[in-house]
Design an enzyme around this catalytic site. Sequence first.
Site, short mmCIF file in Angstrom:
data_model
loop_
_atom_site.label_atom_id
_atom_site.label_comp_id
_atom_site.label_asym_id
_atom_site.label_seq_id
_atom_site.Cartn_x
_atom_site.Cartn_y
_atom_site.Cartn_z
N GLU A 180 0.82 -1.21 0.00
CA GLU A 180 0.00 0.00 0.00
C GLU A 180 0.86 1.26 0.00
OE1 GLU A 180 -2.81 -0.25 3.18
OE2 GLU A 180 -3.95 -1.89 2.25
N HIS B 21 -10.26 1.68 0.31
CA HIS B 21 -10.68 0.84 1.44
C HIS B 21 -12.20 0.61 1.46
CE1 HIS B 21 -6.60 1.45 2.87
NE2 HIS B 21 -6.80 0.53 3.77
#
Length: 330
Positions: A178, A211
């Site tokens: 990420e 997310h």
Amino acid sequence: MSAAADAAPGGPEAPGPVNSLWVPAAGPAPGPGSPALCWAALLACLSLACAYVGSLYVWNSHLPRDHPAVIKRRFTSVLIVSGLSPLFVWLWKELTGIKPGISLLVLLGFRLEGIVPATLLPLLLTMVLFLGPLIQLSMDCPWDWVDGLKVVFDPRFWALCLSDMRWLRNQVIAPLTEELVFRACMLPMLIPCTGLGPAIFTCPLFFGVAHFHHVIEQLRFRQGSVASIFLSAAFQFSYTAVFGAYTAFIFIRTGHLIGPVLCHSFCNYIGFPAICAALEHPQRLTVVIFYVLGMVLFLLLLHPMTDPAFFGDIPICSLSATSSGFSVCS
């Protein structure tokens, strides 16, 4: 470094784009913040975010996300996408004509200069911010410090962690991939468009929206009411966006990827501070004092502990052609 970055604070701003970033053969370069440059950055970042999230769903499975088989498959796909993510930056450079004059790996934060302070200082700063939760955990932990140190230095403990797929995902794979995709690869594309300061707050929006894919699985496995799931997703977006801005700041100030990765791993381990539990703790006053103390010390130490002087020349700062980068890169 760019002309703007080399100028003294308060000095005259370099007119137009930074010439060292552009190949003469490419013709007239769009200026900082030009529509062409910003659209290229936006589309590249959006494509990268979609590729990262999409890689999690290429596997057809009826199992929940925490099942070891699902985690292993997602490891494979997300590592492939993350490994290819620097190609997005390379392609963006070729299409826009931007040439930073440094290698792609250095621009992405893979460098040795200043590696030791870049490893230690951001992590220590993050631990200061979480001083309250750390004190709270130590009070509630049944072990004393000696027992805790024995566990930390026990090879069997780490062997157990490395065999746990969820631990590997939360502490290793997710932080590394990420931060590589959403910070190291996106920031170099956004900065020539927005400048250093705005990029810190623009980059986390892709991270926060990414997310939202958890909503799909929560609805699929009926892990709560629709309202509670979307409320949780909104909170997670806010929290991850703020955290993303922090690690973007760390990445720009240090010029290293290692700091954001370690901070990300640490925050995944600690989780969101249990504020309600702190207010109901038997030693509430002590815990609250450390919560406040941690936040105050964090604000006081944020700039000194990320001073670019500790980390040498910051490659990514050369991409900014405006004076907005003075407070971030100096």
